[in-house]
Write an enzyme that holds these catalytic residues in place. Structure first.
Site, PDB file in Angstrom:
ATOM      1  N   LEU A 127     -14.284  10.428   8.078  1.00  0.00           N
ATOM      2  CA  LEU A 127     -14.565   9.471   9.138  1.00  0.00           C
ATOM      3  C   LEU A 127     -13.476   8.414   9.274  1.00  0.00           C
ATOM      4  O   LEU A 127     -13.156   7.710   8.308  1.00  0.00           O
ATOM      5  CB  LEU A 127     -15.917   8.802   8.890  1.00  0.00           C
ATOM      6  CG  LEU A 127     -16.348   7.769   9.944  1.00  0.00           C
ATOM      7  CD1 LEU A 127     -16.420   8.393  11.330  1.00  0.00           C
ATOM      8  CD2 LEU A 127     -17.697   7.157   9.563  1.00  0.00           C
ATOM      9  N   HIS A 128     -12.930   8.284  10.476  1.00  0.00           N
ATOM     10  CA  HIS A 128     -11.896   7.292  10.735  1.00  0.00           C
ATOM     11  C   HIS A 128     -11.778   7.019  12.224  1.00  0.00           C
ATOM     12  O   HIS A 128     -12.082   7.868  13.071  1.00  0.00           O
ATOM     13  CB  HIS A 128     -10.544   7.751  10.192  1.00  0.00           C
ATOM     14  CG  HIS A 128      -9.985   8.971  10.894  1.00  0.00           C
ATOM     15  ND1 HIS A 128     -10.492  10.247  10.688  1.00  0.00           N
ATOM     16  CD2 HIS A 128      -8.981   9.118  11.796  1.00  0.00           C
ATOM     17  CE1 HIS A 128      -9.810  11.118  11.423  1.00  0.00           C
ATOM     18  NE2 HIS A 128      -8.894  10.456  12.115  1.00  0.00           N
ATOM     19  N   PHE A 129     -11.359   5.816  12.526  1.00  0.00           N
ATOM     20  CA  PHE A 129     -10.957   5.414  13.867  1.00  0.00           C
ATOM     21  C   PHE A 129      -9.459   5.136  13.823  1.00  0.00           C
ATOM     22  O   PHE A 129      -8.909   4.809  12.764  1.00  0.00           O
ATOM     23  CB  PHE A 129     -11.684   4.135  14.305  1.00  0.00           C
ATOM     24  CG  PHE A 129     -13.183   4.293  14.435  1.00  0.00           C
ATOM     25  CD1 PHE A 129     -13.769   4.490  15.676  1.00  0.00           C
ATOM     26  CD2 PHE A 129     -14.001   4.222  13.318  1.00  0.00           C
ATOM     27  CE1 PHE A 129     -15.149   4.635  15.800  1.00  0.00           C
ATOM     28  CE2 PHE A 129     -15.383   4.363  13.429  1.00  0.00           C
ATOM     29  CZ  PHE A 129     -15.955   4.567  14.667  1.00  0.00           C
TER      30      PHE A 129
END
Length: 435
Positions: free
Chosen positions: A238-240
């Site tokens: 999970l990453h932005f």
């Protein structure tokens, strides 16, 4: 005017080469000074604790003219430090960039090194939800020197900064780290609750963290983006992403039409006269009001295996949700060979109008028509888009949109004489659908 960036020579980080160590510094654990259990127990990293935005603050908040915010200057200062230390795979400041003539002002960048040095995708592209795989690359494997700071809410409601804070592994902090294959100045990754090893999927808590980062940066040139699996995310952790571009994105200039008002002050509009169909979420009495609606919409898409991209702009006050089908069309052989030859993977930045091109020929011949043609292949059909909208509005408690609303393509907001219907769904929030 483009943001001026000091150009410095860069080299590949030793920690981006498998099996390589750095003999110039003391190391422990596995010898790579990574973020895994072997190296992290005694680590200390900077910690930025942000002030949570209270009720009504979001509506009243206006983006400042940079530079104003401490987070802004901290992020840029740390990012430039990593550039000087040679932690990037290539020198993004040497990439040619231009604004393409036309109504929307698409931005073209020639980045010939990114597709050669960027990490390859290691998972299926036909499933939006896939389990985290420890054996594949994930962000716990990067070197600690790539982390700019920890990012979390302040305990006492005030902004705080600690240059050397212990890493509380048990509470799984969120990290801001450099993107070693940058697209633009200040290109970073926000990695929520990194040690929980979450797969690339939106949840309410993580999306709220991303909105808080946009609010805290307080810079209209700073946007955050998200790519789901199947919509050109390349790492299933999970990453932005976020970076600075001192120009409006074309998608931000596109006209919209309001199609619903939700209880809590959130307004939903549909993009008009733009090659990719999408929804725009704005307002909300609090940051959490806006975050919950958007994250619930994203969760709906995930659960229905619909790839999508998200752009957070206007200091966290505006969010674009863009379902897409380019990878599906690729797999079915439905994309024109000329477009495939460009090797452009239309993720959130390209869809928003920042075209990262890999061949000099495409850069030299860049035009608004060519950009439009590529992005049109990304978009869902009108019929499929309306089906997806119905799924989203059911998930967030609005039921189906009225056909008259969705069929009316007049630009500008709905007139004040428009008829409103209140739709109430048990266990959800009230919604006004404009007809």
């Amino acid at each position: 005017m483009m943001l001026k960036i000091k150009r410095v020579p860069t080299v590949v980080s030793n920690y981006q080469k498998d099996g390589a160590g750095d003999t110039s510094r003391p190391v422990g654990g596995c010898g790579r000074n990574c973020l895994k259990a072997c190296c992290i127990p005694d680590a200390k990293l900077p910690l930025y604790a942000f002030k949570k935005v209270n009720e009504k603050d979001l509506a009243l908040h206006e983006c400042g003219e940079p530079p104003v915010a401490f987070l802004d200057s901290l992020l840029l200062g740390e990012w430039e430090d990593r550039m000087q230390r040679g932690l990037f795979r290539y020198d993004v400041t040497a990439c040619e960039t231009k604004v393409i003539p036309g109504e929307y002002g698409f931005v073209a960048q020639l980045n010939e090194g990114r597709h050669l040095k960027k990490r390859p995708t290691e998972f299926r592209v036909d499933k939006v939800l896939q389990p985290f795989d420890e054996s594949k690359f994930n962000f716990t494997k990067v070197g600690q020197e790539e982390v700019l700071f920890q990012f979390e809410a302040s305990d006492d409601g005030q902004i705080q900064f600690f240059p050397n804070a212990p890493v509380d592994v048990d509470n799984s902090p969120s990290f801001v780290a450099i993107n070693v294959s940058p697209i633009e100045y200040g290109h970073v990754l926000l990695i929520p609750r990194i040690f929980e090893c979450l797969p690339q999927r939106i949840d309410r808590e993580s999306f709220l963290l991303a909105l808080h980062m946009a609010v805290e940066a307080d810079n209209p040139y700073f946007r955050l983006g998200y790519n789901s699996l199947g919509a050109f995310a390349t790492i299933n952790h999970l990453h932005f992403q976020a970076y600075y571009l001192a120009l409006p994105f074309p998608i931000e200039k596109a006209p919209t039409k309001k199609i619903a008002n939700l209880n809590g002050g959130v307004k939903i509009s549909e993009l008009l006269k733009y090659p990719v169909r999408g929804l725009v979420f704005e307002g909300g009495d609090t940051v959490e009001d806006l975050s919950n609606v958007v994250s619930d919409a994203c969760i709906c898409l995930q659960n229905n295996n619909i790839p999508f991209n998200v752009l957070i702009s206007d200091c966290g006050k505006q969010v674009f949700l863009l379902p897409q089908c380019y990878a599906e069309k690729q797999a079915l052989g439905e994309v024109d060979a000329e477009l495939l030859d460009t090797q452009v993977n239309p993720a959130v930045w390209e869809i928003s109008g920042h075209m990262v091109l890999k061949r000099k020929k495409d850069y030299d011949e860049a035009s608004e028509g060519n950009a439009w043609r590529l992005l049109a292949e990304v978009s869902l059909s009108e019929e499929r888009f309306q089906e997806v909208n119905d799924l989203i509005f059911e998930a967030i408690g609005c039921g189906e949109l009225d056909d008259n609303v969705q069929g009316d393509k007049e630009v500008d907001a709905v007139s004040s004489s428009a008829h409103s219907t209140v739709v109430v769904v048990a266990g959800s929030q009230e919604c006004v659908v404009l007809q």
